[in-house]
Scaffold this active site. Structure first.
Site, PDB file in Angstrom:
ATOM      1  N   ASP A 169       1.154  -1.063   0.349  1.00  0.00           N
ATOM      2  CA  ASP A 169       0.292   0.207   0.134  1.00  0.00           C
ATOM      3  C   ASP A 169       1.042   1.187  -0.287  1.00  0.00           C
ATOM      4  O   ASP A 169       1.600   1.111   0.776  1.00  0.00           O
ATOM      5  CB  ASP A 169      -0.922   0.267   1.143  1.00  0.00           C
ATOM      6  CG  ASP A 169      -1.592   1.197   1.020  1.00  0.00           C
ATOM      7  OD1 ASP A 169      -1.767   2.353  -0.157  1.00  0.00           O
ATOM      8  OD2 ASP A 169      -2.671   1.143   2.530  1.00  0.00           O
TER       9      ASP A 169
ATOM     10  N   LYS B 220      -0.940  12.067 -15.137  1.00  0.00           N
ATOM     11  CA  LYS B 220      -2.700  13.059 -15.205  1.00  0.00           C
ATOM     12  C   LYS B 220      -3.644  12.138 -15.085  1.00  0.00           C
ATOM     13  O   LYS B 220      -4.275  11.410 -14.507  1.00  0.00           O
ATOM     14  CB  LYS B 220      -3.158  13.734 -16.684  1.00  0.00           C
ATOM     15  CG  LYS B 220      -3.918  13.001 -17.544  1.00  0.00           C
ATOM     16  CD  LYS B 220      -4.863  13.137 -18.969  1.00  0.00           C
ATOM     17  CE  LYS B 220      -5.769  14.092 -18.316  1.00  0.00           C
ATOM     18  NZ  LYS B 220      -7.328  12.756 -18.598  1.00  0.00           N
TER      19      LYS B 220
ATOM     20  N   LYS C 126       2.276  11.025 -29.254  1.00  0.00           N
ATOM     21  CA  LYS C 126       1.207  10.956 -30.621  1.00  0.00           C
ATOM     22  C   LYS C 126       2.649  11.285 -31.148  1.00  0.00           C
ATOM     23  O   LYS C 126       3.252  12.077 -31.510  1.00  0.00           O
ATOM     24  CB  LYS C 126       0.501  11.418 -30.863  1.00  0.00           C
ATOM     25  CG  LYS C 126      -0.667  10.647 -29.502  1.00  0.00           C
ATOM     26  CD  LYS C 126      -2.167  11.101 -29.471  1.00  0.00           C
ATOM     27  CE  LYS C 126      -3.066  11.030 -28.490  1.00  0.00           C
ATOM     28  NZ  LYS C 126      -3.572   9.606 -29.060  1.00  0.00           N
TER      29      LYS C 126
ATOM     30  N   GLU D 265     -14.540  12.971 -29.895  1.00  0.00           N
ATOM     31  CA  GLU D 265     -14.714  11.359 -29.083  1.00  0.00           C
ATOM     32  C   GLU D 265     -15.814  10.903 -28.984  1.00  0.00           C
ATOM     33  O   GLU D 265     -16.745  11.693 -28.997  1.00  0.00           O
ATOM     34  CB  GLU D 265     -14.055  11.504 -27.726  1.00  0.00           C
ATOM     35  CG  GLU D 265     -13.072  11.391 -27.538  1.00  0.00           C
ATOM     36  CD  GLU D 265     -12.745  11.045 -25.743  1.00  0.00           C
ATOM     37  OE1 GLU D 265     -11.955  10.350 -25.395  1.00  0.00           O
ATOM     38  OE2 GLU D 265     -12.925  12.114 -24.826  1.00  0.00           O
TER      39      GLU D 265
ATOM     40  N   HIS E 226      -4.088  18.242 -22.623  1.00  0.00           N
ATOM     41  CA  HIS E 226      -4.692  17.685 -24.244  1.00  0.00           C
ATOM     42  C   HIS E 226      -4.285  18.884 -25.079  1.00  0.00           C
ATOM     43  O   HIS E 226      -3.372  18.934 -26.119  1.00  0.00           O
ATOM     44  CB  HIS E 226      -5.240  16.607 -24.616  1.00  0.00           C
ATOM     45  CG  HIS E 226      -4.869  15.576 -23.816  1.00  0.00           C
ATOM     46  ND1 HIS E 226      -3.884  15.031 -22.839  1.00  0.00           N
ATOM     47  CD2 HIS E 226      -5.949  14.553 -23.426  1.00  0.00           C
ATOM     48  CE1 HIS E 226      -4.585  13.968 -21.910  1.00  0.00           C
ATOM     49  NE2 HIS E 226      -5.058  13.582 -22.697  1.00  0.00           N
TER      50      HIS E 226
HETATM   51  C1  BG6 Z   1      -8.107  10.492 -21.230  1.00  0.00           C
HETATM   52  C2  BG6 Z   1      -8.858  11.693 -20.973  1.00  0.00           C
HETATM   53  O1  BG6 Z   1      -6.588  11.781 -20.771  1.00  0.00           O
HETATM   54  O2  BG6 Z   1      -7.647  11.193 -22.988  1.00  0.00           O
HETATM   55  C3  BG6 Z   1      -9.992  10.126 -21.767  1.00  0.00           C
HETATM   56  O3  BG6 Z   1      -9.020  11.516 -19.913  1.00  0.00           O
HETATM   57  C4  BG6 Z   1     -10.335  10.497 -22.616  1.00  0.00           C
HETATM   58  O4  BG6 Z   1     -11.610  11.111 -21.131  1.00  0.00           O
HETATM   59  C5  BG6 Z   1      -8.116  10.267 -23.542  1.00  0.00           C
HETATM   60  O5  BG6 Z   1     -11.232   9.524 -23.859  1.00  0.00           O
HETATM   61  C6  BG6 Z   1      -8.588   9.729 -24.474  1.00  0.00           C
HETATM   62  O6  BG6 Z   1      -7.254   9.860 -25.100  1.00  0.00           O
HETATM   63  P1  BG6 Z   1      -7.410   9.120 -26.737  1.00  0.00           P
HETATM   64  O7  BG6 Z   1      -5.773   8.887 -27.151  1.00  0.00           O
HETATM   65  O8  BG6 Z   1      -7.936   8.109 -27.382  1.00  0.00           O
HETATM   66  O9  BG6 Z   1      -7.501  10.633 -28.257  1.00  0.00           O
END
Ligand code: BG6
Length: 489
Positions: free
Chosen positions: A85, A147, A181, A215, A239
């Site tokens: 833990d 994060k 990426k 998304e 991001h």
């Molecule tokens: C994460 C978020 O940091 O990034 C998510 O917490 C999100 O909610 C994700 O879906 C998106 O990442 P990617 O690489 O799929 O675009």
């Protein structure tokens, strides 16, 4: 050189879905330093063998065709598990004793990976310190922190203080997987390894920039977490602002961690703070229909699942060029793209045909899923008088290089192992990013808030988003699911 990767929160989803598959694939490509061992730490009681077996199954699932049983069995020998833990300092002392038993050599470098619930970060870091695990007497000691890094500027600052009490900044790797990426790194290459883009990458040629992270998925099982975060904390603070920094930054003198991060930080410092009426005018928020029925979401939730922001960067390069940032869940499709929208030509020679709609040039950087670049420009339609049409130069990574692109975690894990922090966020960067998001979050709780508009699943956010752009004489570039040719008249 020998390495140990110690994953805290080892029984969690991130470990099985991302970290172990990435390490396995690196091993398969013979990129993982040979003498690397992996140690998982979590409260659940597993034996080494149980954990290996579970990871074998999940890795097979998440790596698909790249999975090979013999290679896995070989790799799995380097995986170990220690129940413990992070809140318990005695368990950390046990870890301190255990590591030398499995590490390959006394000067082994250690990479601690915090993949626990964020509420445990402070305790974990303090206890690593207490157990002497951060001291670099022989090998390097580094820590990766997932994060979210805080939930606002104050908590990020406090977490930074805790971190700096135990680790020096050069030992700290705050991860934002967008920076791993390939297509995001390629923005730096596009801008700074070519001579044709940089001269026009400024207010003289660019009308505005659009950064969209759309998304298709809704919040799914993460309702509990998501409702306390919302789209600004979940996607923008990290991001989207990272994508903006990479797009807007000046060229660093060298590609070195601090030089790159100095330039990124300058962008954040140049973002014009919003005040008063700015919030209602320059921000939009939405919530998809049905969000309030998601598991873990209160029936009256005011959490935004979509947002659009208009940010201004007050410096010589970008004065007067708005950066539109937009992200949402349950949208038309999954697409992350950066659109550099160039100005219209100063004088249109071929405007006799009234029905012809002239589109200005546009560079579309498709970050995912159709990774590539598209440059849109006008061409003469053959044998049709002086009729013009938008067409494009289209570059796709998979066509030029074959195969898929590696997952971001491979690159980031390897960089952290070898001590390259260029693609990780520095303490000041994280705090400044919160400094941009906090006032918007506060305004959204106040009478200055724009209305929270509902949107149907599978749309590009609320309708007001389209109108908002039109009122500014602009249009979102909505192309789904992959880049098709630009719309023709
Ligand atoms: C994460 C978020 O940091 O990034 C998510 O917490 C999100 O909610 C994700 O879906 C998106 O990442 P990617 O690489 O799929 O675009």
């Amino acid at each position: 050189m020998a390495h140990a990767i110690v994953i805290f929160g080892a029984s969690g989803d991130l470990t099985s879905r991302k970290l172990i598959p990435a390490l396995y694939l690196l091993h398969r490509k013979q990129r993982l330093p040979e003498e690397t061992v992996i140690v998982g730490v979590a409260r659940t009681e597993y034996s080494h063998e149980q954990w290996r077996t579970m990871l074998g199954e999940t890795t097979a699932r998440f790596t698909g065709e790249a999975f090979d049983a013999a290679t896995w069995n070989n790799f799995a020998q380097s995986i170990h598990y220690l129940p413990g833990d992070v809140k318990n300092v005695d368990d950390m002392h046990r870890l301190a004793k255990f590591l030398p038993e499995v590490e390959k050599g006394p000067a082994c470098a250690r990479l601690y990976y915090l993949s626990t619930a964020p509420s445990l970060y402070e305790a974990a870091i303090e206890n690593l310190g207490q157990a002497g695990l951060a001291v670099e007497t022989e090998g390097a000691r580094r820590i990766v922190i997932e994060k979210p890094f805080g939930i606002d500027r104050a908590t990020a600052k406090k977490l930074n203080q805790v971190v700096h009490h135990v680790f020096q900044e050069r030992q700290v790797y705050r991860i934002d997987h967008y920076l791993g990426k390939e297509t995001v790194q390629n923005i730096l290459v596009l801008r700074f390894a070519n001579s044709i883009f940089e001269p026009i990458w400024n207010r003289n040629y660019v009308d505005h920039v659009q950064i969209t992270v759309a998304e298709e998925v809704a919040v799914g099982k993460r309702g509990d977490y998501y409702d306390t975060a919302g789209v600004l904390r979940d996607m923008f603070q990290n991001h989207l602002l990272q994508l903006m920094m990479i797009t807007a930054m000046e060229a660093p003198a060298r590609f070195e961690a601090d030089m790159v991060r100095d330039e990124k930080v300058k962008v954040l410092r140049s973002v014009r703070p919003m005040t008063g009426a700015d919030f209602a005018r320059d921000t939009l928020r939405g919530q998809y229909l049905g969000y309030r029925k998601e598991k873990g979401v209160p029936a009256e939730s005011q959490t935004a699942t979509f947002a659009a922001l208009k940010l201004s960067i007050d410096n010589w390069r970008w004065q007067g060029v708005p950066f539109y940032l937009r992200s949402g869940k349950a949208m038309s499709c999954r697409t992350t793209q950066i659109v550099i929208q160039f100005r219209e030509p100063p004088h249109m020679l071929f405007s006799s045909n009234k029905r012809m709609k002239f589109d200005a040039n546009r560079l579309v950087i498709q970050v995912q899923p159709a990774e590539g670049l598209q440059l849109h420009f006008l061409t003469k339609v053959p044998d049709a008088g002086m009729q013009l049409r938008m067409t494009d130069l289209d570059f796709r990574f998979h066509q030029k290089f074959g195969g898929g692109l590696p997952d971001a975690y491979q690159r980031l894990l390897l960089d952290a192992l070898t001590g390259d922090a260029s693609l990780f966020a520095r303490s000041d960067e994280v705090e400044l990013a919160w400094g941009i998001i906090d006032p918007i979050l506060a305004a959204w709780q106040s009478p200055a808030a724009p209305p929270l508009e509902q949107y149907e699943l599978g749309q590009w956010g609320p309708e007001s988003s389209t109108h908002w752009m039109q009122e500014q004489g602009r249009e979102w570039f909505d192309v789904c699911p992959v880049l098709k040719g630009p719309v023709e008249d």
